[in-house]
Design an enzyme around this catalytic site. Structure first.
Site, PDB file in Angstrom:
ATOM      1  N   TYR A  56       0.819  -1.203   0.000  1.00 61.79           N
ATOM      2  CA  TYR A  56       0.000   0.000   0.000  1.00 61.79           C
ATOM      3  C   TYR A  56       0.859   1.262   0.000  1.00 61.79           C
ATOM      4  CZ  TYR A  56      -3.559  -3.391   1.440  1.00 61.79           C
ATOM      5  OH  TYR A  56      -4.391  -4.475   1.521  1.00 61.79           O
ATOM      6  N   HIS A 122      -0.070 -12.148   0.634  1.00 63.87           N
ATOM      7  CA  HIS A 122      -0.908 -11.143  -0.020  1.00 63.87           C
ATOM      8  C   HIS A 122      -1.284 -11.528  -1.452  1.00 63.87           C
ATOM      9  CE1 HIS A 122      -1.540  -6.475  -0.376  1.00 63.87           C
ATOM     10  NE2 HIS A 122      -2.630  -7.171  -0.653  1.00 63.87           N
TER      11      HIS A 122
END
Length: 311
Positions: A56, A122
């Site tokens: 992110y 992820h």
């Protein structure tokens, strides 16, 4: 704030949790001070689960979150981060043991903590499943035994990935996104398999990455045009009744008793207060029924990851 047990873990997580991706200016450029105040506001109002990732904002979200958490007692929050995804391209995924270990060390340094409560792989649909099951997940198990992480799990979009993982590995929880929402609640079909194995469920993006908002989906959204059109009809239906569709979307998502927590992301303190207040109100079931009808016969799933890993 209501708290729910996360699967077979000893974690009691807030029904509404904080997704820190906006701290990385993923959706818009944000004020770092606003982002930090948002985290503090969330914790002050009872939110105790915070999720982030080095992906992110290309480590920015973790860096800003680390600043926000400085000085806050460690027992005030449950922290999860991720490993394996570091950019938007296929080449930016690395599920090797070496990278997972170095990634975790770097995350801990940015976050200013000695360990995380949950470490996720992820978006595993972008990985080679042989490597995921034979190298990456065993690495997470080892990190758990070493005490660097308390619990482990996987994240992704295709539901097929979760079903396959719980068959082949012992994990504590999953983080799913966009699969239990007003337009697509197909996650519900496989929830019993998670319950049977004591695997906790964290749900993210109840608005479908902006689909169910007054602003509408961003240009990069992978949904097809039929889905985008149906969501716009849903927005207008809510507007005609003087209701913010995001409120209904959030209340619907957190209403499932088997979903331990639902992540919401914002870098605006006013918005996190609004989300928490919405979460305290019951969902309008009649309106939900009307909205759900708009998605009958609409293809609601988009491709994500390697073809063989998709639903």
């Amino acid at each position: 704030m209501e708290y729910r047990k996360l699967g077979k873990t000893d974690l009691n997580v807030s029904r509404l949790s904080y997704g820190a991706s906006p701290l990385g200016s993923v959706f818009r450029d944000i004020s770092e001070d606003d982002g930090i105040r948002t985290v503090h506001t969330a914790i002050d109002m009872g939110v105790n689960l915070i999720d982030v990732s080095p992906y992110y904002g290309l480590t920015k979200a973790e860096t800003v979150l680390g600043k926000a958490l400085k000085g806050i007692p460690r027992d005030k929050y449950i922290l999860s981060t991720k490993a394996g995804r570091y950019g938007a391209e296929y080449a930016d995924f690395d599920f090797s043991e070496k990278k997972i270990r170095s990634s975790l060390d770097e995350s801990l340094n940015r976050l200013g903590v000695d360990g995380v409560d949950i470490l996720f792989l992820h978006d595993i649909e972008f990985g080679n499943l042989e490597q995921i099951f034979n190298e990456a997940l065993p690495c997470l198990q080892a990190l758990k035994q070493e005490g660097k992480v308390r619990y482990i799990g996987v994240t992704g979009y295709p539901l097929k990935m979760f079903s396959e993982t719980i068959k082949q590995a012992d994990i504590d929880c999953i983080l799913t996104y966009c699969r239990y929402a007003l337009y697509d609640n197909s996650l519900a079909n496989i929830i019993p398999s998670f319950e049977e194995k004591g695997v906790g469920i964290i749900n993210a993006s109840p608005t479908g990455m902006g689909l169910l908002t007054n602003r509408g989906a961003p240009e990069w959204h992978p949904g097809n045009q039929q889905l985008l059109d149906a969501c716009q009809k849903a927005v207008k239906l809510c507007q005609s009744q003087g209701v913010d569709i995001t409120e209904v979307a959030l209340q619907y998502a957190i209403d499932h008793p088997a979903i331990s927590s639902t992540l919401v992301g914002t870098a605006n303190p006013v918005n996190i207060v609004k989300n928490i207040e919405w979460a305290e109100k019951p969902v309008n079931q009649a309106l939900v029924k009307e909205i759900r009808k708009l998605f009958d016969n609409v293809p609601v799933v988009w491709p994500s990851g390697y073809p063989e890993n998709q639903d």
